[in-house]
Motif scaffolding. Sequence first.
Motif, PDB file in Angstrom:
ATOM      1  N   GLU A 142       0.842  -1.203   0.000  1.00 43.94           N
ATOM      2  CA  GLU A 142       0.000   0.000   0.000  1.00 43.94           C
ATOM      3  C   GLU A 142       0.871   1.244   0.000  1.00 43.94           C
ATOM      4  OE1 GLU A 142      -2.477  -0.569   3.416  1.00 43.94           O
ATOM      5  OE2 GLU A 142      -0.784  -0.768   4.779  1.00 43.94           O
ATOM      6  N   PHE A 143       0.373   2.280  -0.681  1.00 40.92           N
ATOM      7  CA  PHE A 143       1.019   3.592  -0.716  1.00 40.92           C
ATOM      8  C   PHE A 143       0.022   4.640  -0.254  1.00 40.92           C
ATOM      9  CE2 PHE A 143       3.931   2.670  -4.658  1.00 40.92           C
ATOM     10  CZ  PHE A 143       4.713   1.818  -3.890  1.00 40.92           C
ATOM     11  N   PHE A 194       0.440   4.836   6.710  1.00 35.05           N
ATOM     12  CA  PHE A 194       0.467   4.660   8.164  1.00 35.05           C
ATOM     13  C   PHE A 194      -0.833   4.060   8.681  1.00 35.05           C
ATOM     14  CE2 PHE A 194       3.513   8.490   8.415  1.00 35.05           C
ATOM     15  CZ  PHE A 194       4.615   7.659   8.319  1.00 35.05           C
ATOM     16  N   HIS A 195      -0.685   3.099   9.600  1.00 36.39           N
ATOM     17  CA  HIS A 195      -1.811   2.541  10.334  1.00 36.39           C
ATOM     18  C   HIS A 195      -1.663   2.907  11.807  1.00 36.39           C
ATOM     19  CE1 HIS A 195      -3.446   0.005   7.105  1.00 36.39           C
ATOM     20  NE2 HIS A 195      -2.184  -0.140   6.734  1.00 36.39           N
ATOM     21  N   PRO A 205      -9.638   3.187  13.312  1.00 34.61           N
ATOM     22  CA  PRO A 205      -8.746   2.486  12.392  1.00 34.61           C
ATOM     23  C   PRO A 205      -8.108   3.423  11.367  1.00 34.61           C
ATOM     24  CG  PRO A 205     -11.014   2.137  11.733  1.00 34.61           C
ATOM     25  CD  PRO A 205     -11.061   2.892  13.029  1.00 34.61           C
ATOM     26  N   VAL A 206      -8.589   4.653  11.300  1.00 39.30           N
ATOM     27  CA  VAL A 206      -8.051   5.656  10.384  1.00 39.30           C
ATOM     28  C   VAL A 206      -7.004   6.478  11.127  1.00 39.30           C
ATOM     29  CG1 VAL A 206      -8.616   7.598   8.871  1.00 39.30           C
ATOM     30  CG2 VAL A 206     -10.245   5.716   9.159  1.00 39.30           C
ATOM     31  N   ILE A 207      -5.915   6.785  10.450  1.00 42.41           N
ATOM     32  CA  ILE A 207      -4.811   7.470  11.122  1.00 42.41           C
ATOM     33  C   ILE A 207      -5.254   8.824  11.668  1.00 42.41           C
ATOM     34  CG2 ILE A 207      -3.828   8.734   9.169  1.00 42.41           C
ATOM     35  CD1 ILE A 207      -1.882   6.692  11.809  1.00 42.41           C
ATOM     36  N   HIS A 208      -4.770   9.147  12.835  1.00 42.54           N
ATOM     37  CA  HIS A 208      -5.048  10.392  13.539  1.00 42.54           C
ATOM     38  C   HIS A 208      -3.920  11.382  13.256  1.00 42.54           C
ATOM     39  CE1 HIS A 208      -2.622   7.558  15.738  1.00 42.54           C
ATOM     40  NE2 HIS A 208      -1.920   8.619  16.123  1.00 42.54           N
ATOM     41  N   VAL A 321       2.008  14.706  13.651  1.00 45.36           N
ATOM     42  CA  VAL A 321       2.616  13.471  14.133  1.00 45.36           C
ATOM     43  C   VAL A 321       1.520  12.424  14.306  1.00 45.36           C
ATOM     44  CG1 VAL A 321       3.942  12.444  16.040  1.00 45.36           C
ATOM     45  CG2 VAL A 321       4.426  14.782  15.300  1.00 45.36           C
ATOM     46  N   CYS A 322       1.861  11.159  14.156  1.00 48.03           N
ATOM     47  CA  CYS A 322       0.914  10.083  14.450  1.00 48.03           C
ATOM     48  C   CYS A 322       1.641   8.959  15.174  1.00 48.03           C
ATOM     49  CB  CYS A 322       0.236   9.568  13.187  1.00 48.03           C
ATOM     50  SG  CYS A 322       1.375   8.923  11.941  1.00 48.03           S
ATOM     51  N   PHE A 323       0.862   8.121  15.837  1.00 46.12           N
ATOM     52  CA  PHE A 323       1.398   6.982  16.577  1.00 46.12           C
ATOM     53  C   PHE A 323       0.968   5.717  15.845  1.00 46.12           C
ATOM     54  CE2 PHE A 323       0.700  10.470  19.561  1.00 46.12           C
ATOM     55  CZ  PHE A 323       1.984  10.618  20.092  1.00 46.12           C
TER      56      PHE A 323
END
Length: 388
Positions: A142-143, A194-195, A205-208, A321-323
């Motif tokens: 995935e991209f 990113f997941h 389930p969607v990136i924050h 930023v995301c985790f």
Amino acid sequence: MNVTNTMDALLAHGYTRKMANAYLGVVQREDANTIFDPDYRAWAHSHGFYAIDAYAFGLTEETVDDYLSDYEYHRTWPLNSWNRAWIDDKMTMNYMLFGTEWEDLMPEAYFYASTKGLIPLTHAHGKGGYQAFLELLREKGEFACKPCNGQRAAGFDKLGYADGQYLVDNQPATEDDVIHFLDEHPNNIYTEFFHPGMGMEKVSPVIHTLRVLTCNPTGMEVHMCGTYLRFAGGTNGDDSKANYIYPDKHDIYDINVDFDLQTGEFGKGALIYPNRVVMTDTHPETGGSFQGKMDCWPELRERLMRLSEHLDLLEWMGYDVCFTDHGPKIIEINSHSGVKYLQFYHPFKKDPFLRDYFAAKQEKIDALVRRAEADPNLLVRRNNGGAY
């Protein structure tokens, strides 16, 4: 402060034409939008605030001086000089940080859709073109796809490959469909997808996005000025959709959560509609809790502070930023990030540092306007986006 919202008035007051167009565009769209109370909308605009911001803040005559207005913030552009190109362009930012101590925080970069075709980036094995793109997509699975220098999460898409099937925005597609997508999206950059992880997958389930604001006015003294968490809404769990939608319709809301920049604790969730706010402790679509703490935050905070020192010619940066399931990651860095949701939890003018910082910026522009009475070319240069 009462303002005159016309192009001539804004330019005469030291605005750049770019920001005057952006600011007036929102004011004019809001004037035509029937979801706002006309009197309250007019009052907000007369004080330099968008109606959506005024509703979010619950703005009144008693609190209006606690917040930096949209008028004031747009007037200060650009807070960074030409060096903002280091971060405004996602590909440039990738190359700026590749090989540094922050490389692990950056998404892997695969391809850029240029006028010369698909150009391989730092993680594409040095091969360009359609077949190399498809080969790497099959390898990675995935991209993430987005404009190289876009804003507001506009133009976000996802390409994938699983079980012998190509996917475009999580829908089955053929190889020709993927190639057609590439042809229809010039200036896209294709990067690691990113997941959410580190507990954030329990919320959505969607990136924050964790917005982290830093200010370094001298180049040698970084201040971390604010943070907040944003979660996706209205996606029905479809991670090919952007986690932000501009709230200009009655049923659209943004999901925001306060984040303590000292401890990494978060809470006080809010659904921020265009004309109202609903406080909540849980995600309205998943039931995930908005209460928690990121134990990795002290280390990540220190790394972001060092990065702001490293990029010392940039005095104003909004990190996204995301985790993830592979640790903390930087999605992008903004050189003129929005301040609405930061101020929802912590009004800028109630913060001594930010109050004085923006007062000094406004005074510099005021002085420029006064000098322009003798030399109009000063404002001509400013209208072209020159620093002040």
